[in-house]
Write a protein that holds these residues in place. Structure first.
Motif, PDB file in Angstrom:
ATOM      1  N   CYS A 160       0.746  -1.796   0.406  1.00 12.11           N
ATOM      2  CA  CYS A 160      -0.207   0.023   0.298  1.00 12.11           C
ATOM      3  C   CYS A 160       0.614   1.279   0.460  1.00 12.11           C
ATOM      4  O   CYS A 160       0.783   2.041  -0.850  1.00 12.11           O
ATOM      5  N   PHE A 161       1.283   1.384   1.274  1.00 12.95           N
ATOM      6  CA  PHE A 161       2.736   2.685   0.946  1.00 12.95           C
ATOM      7  C   PHE A 161       3.918   2.398   0.663  1.00 12.95           C
ATOM      8  O   PHE A 161       4.892   3.221   0.982  1.00 12.95           O
ATOM      9  N   ALA A 162       4.364   0.973   0.850  1.00 12.47           N
ATOM     10  CA  ALA A 162       6.624   0.601   0.622  1.00 12.47           C
ATOM     11  C   ALA A 162       6.158  -1.198   0.000  1.00 12.47           C
ATOM     12  O   ALA A 162       5.093  -1.460   0.285  1.00 12.47           O
ATOM     13  N   GLY A 163       7.171  -1.633  -0.110  1.00 12.41           N
ATOM     14  CA  GLY A 163       6.786  -2.708  -0.987  1.00 12.41           C
ATOM     15  C   GLY A 163       7.553  -3.385   0.730  1.00 12.41           C
ATOM     16  O   GLY A 163       6.994  -3.344   1.500  1.00 12.41           O
ATOM     17  N   TYR A 164       7.305  -4.979  -0.512  1.00 13.02           N
ATOM     18  CA  TYR A 164       7.660  -6.218   0.974  1.00 13.02           C
ATOM     19  C   TYR A 164       8.975  -6.289   1.202  1.00 13.02           C
ATOM     20  O   TYR A 164       9.903  -5.463   0.467  1.00 13.02           O
ATOM     21  N   ARG A 165      10.007  -6.713   2.686  1.00 15.45           N
ATOM     22  CA  ARG A 165      11.167  -6.532   2.779  1.00 15.45           C
ATOM     23  C   ARG A 165      11.821  -7.647   1.967  1.00 15.45           C
ATOM     24  O   ARG A 165      11.202  -9.325   1.135  1.00 15.45           O
ATOM     25  N   PRO A 166      12.514  -7.652   0.341  1.00 21.29           N
ATOM     26  CA  PRO A 166      12.915  -8.848   0.411  1.00 21.29           C
ATOM     27  C   PRO A 166      12.883 -10.097   0.723  1.00 21.29           C
ATOM     28  O   PRO A 166      13.078 -11.699   0.347  1.00 21.29           O
ATOM     29  N   GLY A 167      13.692 -10.109   2.148  1.00 20.13           N
ATOM     30  CA  GLY A 167      13.623 -10.992   3.190  1.00 20.13           C
ATOM     31  C   GLY A 167      12.267 -12.138   2.979  1.00 20.13           C
ATOM     32  O   GLY A 167      12.443 -13.136   2.708  1.00 20.13           O
ATOM     33  N   TYR A 168      11.388 -10.920   2.839  1.00 18.03           N
ATOM     34  CA  TYR A 168      10.242 -11.633   2.881  1.00 18.03           C
ATOM     35  C   TYR A 168       9.815 -12.889   1.906  1.00 18.03           C
ATOM     36  O   TYR A 168       9.251 -14.038   1.855  1.00 18.03           O
ATOM     37  N   LEU A 169       9.518 -12.131   1.177  1.00 16.92           N
ATOM     38  CA  LEU A 169       9.415 -12.722  -0.466  1.00 16.92           C
ATOM     39  C   LEU A 169      10.056 -14.342  -0.645  1.00 16.92           C
ATOM     40  O   LEU A 169      10.174 -14.778  -0.810  1.00 16.92           O
ATOM     41  N   LEU A 170      11.350 -13.773  -0.242  1.00 20.31           N
ATOM     42  CA  LEU A 170      12.486 -14.943  -0.561  1.00 20.31           C
ATOM     43  C   LEU A 170      11.577 -16.576   0.422  1.00 20.31           C
ATOM     44  O   LEU A 170      11.533 -17.449  -0.083  1.00 20.31           O
ATOM     45  N   ALA A 185       8.252 -16.984   1.551  1.00 18.87           N
ATOM     46  CA  ALA A 185       7.001 -16.780   0.964  1.00 18.87           C
ATOM     47  C   ALA A 185       6.951 -17.132  -0.255  1.00 18.87           C
ATOM     48  O   ALA A 185       6.233 -18.396  -0.871  1.00 18.87           O
ATOM     49  N   LEU A 186       8.250 -17.415  -0.802  1.00 25.47           N
ATOM     50  CA  LEU A 186       8.377 -17.702  -2.309  1.00 25.47           C
ATOM     51  C   LEU A 186       8.073 -19.534  -2.449  1.00 25.47           C
ATOM     52  O   LEU A 186       7.310 -20.035  -3.004  1.00 25.47           O
ATOM     53  N   PRO A 187       8.443 -20.535  -1.688  1.00 22.15           N
ATOM     54  CA  PRO A 187       7.877 -21.630  -1.407  1.00 22.15           C
ATOM     55  C   PRO A 187       6.585 -22.042  -1.080  1.00 22.15           C
ATOM     56  O   PRO A 187       5.407 -23.004  -2.242  1.00 22.15           O
ATOM     57  N   LEU A 188       5.405 -20.884  -1.326  1.00 22.42           N
ATOM     58  CA  LEU A 188       3.909 -20.983  -1.113  1.00 22.42           C
ATOM     59  C   LEU A 188       3.753 -21.035  -2.306  1.00 22.42           C
ATOM     60  O   LEU A 188       2.520 -22.140  -2.321  1.00 22.42           O
ATOM     61  N   PHE A 189       4.428 -20.908  -3.374  1.00 28.83           N
ATOM     62  CA  PHE A 189       4.079 -20.793  -4.467  1.00 28.83           C
ATOM     63  C   PHE A 189       4.529 -22.302  -5.877  1.00 28.83           C
ATOM     64  O   PHE A 189       4.238 -21.648  -6.660  1.00 28.83           O
ATOM     65  N   LEU A 190       4.903 -23.095  -5.239  1.00 29.11           N
ATOM     66  CA  LEU A 190       5.268 -23.735  -5.587  1.00 29.11           C
ATOM     67  C   LEU A 190       4.781 -24.894  -6.118  1.00 29.11           C
ATOM     68  O   LEU A 190       3.916 -24.973  -4.963  1.00 29.11           O
ATOM     69  N   PRO A 191       4.709 -26.161  -6.644  1.00 26.21           N
ATOM     70  CA  PRO A 191       4.274 -26.888  -6.232  1.00 26.21           C
ATOM     71  C   PRO A 191       4.232 -27.964  -5.239  1.00 26.21           C
ATOM     72  O   PRO A 191       5.103 -27.644  -4.455  1.00 26.21           O
ATOM     73  N   ARG A 209       3.794 -26.693   5.040  1.00 29.93           N
ATOM     74  CA  ARG A 209       4.471 -26.041   4.144  1.00 29.93           C
ATOM     75  C   ARG A 209       4.241 -24.425   4.801  1.00 29.93           C
ATOM     76  O   ARG A 209       4.896 -23.773   5.258  1.00 29.93           O
ATOM     77  N   ALA A 210       2.960 -24.926   4.949  1.00 34.50           N
ATOM     78  CA  ALA A 210       2.477 -23.352   5.536  1.00 34.50           C
ATOM     79  C   ALA A 210       2.237 -22.944   6.779  1.00 34.50           C
ATOM     80  O   ALA A 210       2.234 -21.903   7.062  1.00 34.50           O
ATOM     81  N   ARG A 211       1.896 -24.454   7.862  1.00 36.37           N
ATOM     82  CA  ARG A 211       2.917 -23.855   9.178  1.00 36.37           C
ATOM     83  C   ARG A 211       4.219 -23.585   9.306  1.00 36.37           C
ATOM     84  O   ARG A 211       4.208 -22.429  10.193  1.00 36.37           O
ATOM     85  N   ASN A 212       4.797 -23.669   8.663  1.00 38.52           N
ATOM     86  CA  ASN A 212       6.196 -23.270   9.172  1.00 38.52           C
ATOM     87  C   ASN A 212       6.250 -22.004   8.535  1.00 38.52           C
ATOM     88  O   ASN A 212       6.784 -20.834   9.121  1.00 38.52           O
ATOM     89  N   TYR A 213       5.898 -21.568   7.639  1.00 38.26           N
ATOM     90  CA  TYR A 213       5.703 -20.169   6.663  1.00 38.26           C
ATOM     91  C   TYR A 213       5.150 -19.202   8.249  1.00 38.26           C
ATOM     92  O   TYR A 213       5.355 -18.465   8.686  1.00 38.26           O
ATOM     93  N   LEU A 214       4.079 -19.516   8.632  1.00 40.19           N
ATOM     94  CA  LEU A 214       2.866 -18.535   9.751  1.00 40.19           C
ATOM     95  C   LEU A 214       4.347 -18.954  11.297  1.00 40.19           C
ATOM     96  O   LEU A 214       4.465 -17.376  11.459  1.00 40.19           O
TER      97      LEU A 214
END
Length: 296
Positions: free
Chosen positions: A158-168, A170-176, A182-187
């Protein structure tokens, strides 16, 4: 309003739907489930509070479902607001994306236009968390006359972007090969070991991530400062002190710079996903102090 028979779901979703219903049953006020039909499919809205109260539209974070408001909706409904907690279409929940594709941001905002039209809601207060905050902000910029007041809870993009480390992270969440683990570990990583993460909501999120039919996520860059300066709607933003999604202090400063009339507060001890739940007493009071007063 439309309250039709709920659409059917694949049998594999039975554990997810049971967890959804169990968490919804924890809401401390009676809930009226509404099913609204649009061109994109059927949208589930969990409504509570007086029917003639000023509408308060709640938009949850990605994958969180509208049940995530279990610690908030009761306080707002009991204060006289008509709470309308929407399951985002295409996201885990009881909405069913069985119509046309949303396609892009205008399609997403058009779907929300259609939901409000079907509910007979010309104007409402809005409150969005995380990804739901981004949708709420984009919707306010799209249809400012329909939004009385806008409250955002640790909004992303909204007012700033994501932290790069957060995106890295979160990336596994979008893999097959999606798995609940995987979701529990992320949370758990995002909450930084917060022992107060609600186990029922954590499991619902994990089941939805692993089993719910995926639809393309409609998103975009955060609005430019030029667009944000056109925002005249009263705005409240609450940031989580320990959010890993972005730097909360930098993002709060950016909010103040671009929307000088905004009320900006950081909630101590809160993490990004847990903000509405574990910090509910503070969040609920901030929202109640900010919202349009309900009808007498």
């Amino acid at each position: 309003m439309s309250a039709r028979t709920a659409p059917s779901h694949p049998p594999r979703l039975a554990p997810f739907l049971a967890a959804y219903d169990a968490l919804l049953a924890r809401w401390p006020v009676p809930v009226e489930p509404l099913t609204v039909r649009t061109a994109h499919g059927t949208t589930r809205v969990n409504a509570c509070g007086p029917a003639d109260g000023h509408p308060l539209v709640l938009l949850h974070g990605g994958g969180a479902t509208s049940t995530m408001w279990y610690a908030n909706a009761g306080a707002w409904a009991e204060a006289g607001h008509r709470v309308l907690a929407i399951d985002l279409i295409g996201d885990p929940g009881r909405s069913v994306h069985d119509g046309t594709a949303l396609g892009d941001v205008p399609g997403l905002l058009g779907w929300l236009d259609a939901v409000l039209d079907q509910l007979g809601v010309p104007t409402a207060d809005f409150c969005g968390h995380s990804y739901g905050g981004w949708i709420a902000l984009e919707y306010t910029l799209h249809a400012p006359t329909r939004v009385s007041r806008l409250a955002l809870l640790d909004p992303t993009q909204c007012f700033a972007g994501y932290r790069p480390g957060y995106l890295l992270r979160a990336l596994p969440l979008f893999l097959p090969r999606r798995t609940p683990a995987r979701a529990r570990n992320y949370l758990d990583w995002e909450a930084a070991g917060d022992p107060h993460t609600d186990p029922d909501w954590r499991e619902l999120y994990a089941l939805g991530y692993a089993d719910f039919p995926a639809s393309p996520v409609i998103t975009g860059p955060h609005p430019t400062p030029t667009r944000l300066r056109t925002l005249t709607t009263p705005l409240l933003t609450l940031y989580a002190e320990h959010s890993r999604a972005h730097d909360p202090h930098h993002t709060a400063d950016a909010t103040r710079r671009t929307v000088p009339h905004a009320t900006v507060t950081t909630i101590p001890g809160a993490s990004h996903h847990n903000l509405p739940m574990t910090a509910a007493p503070e969040v609920n009071q901030h929202i109640l102090n900010f919202l349009t007063p309900p009808r007498p």
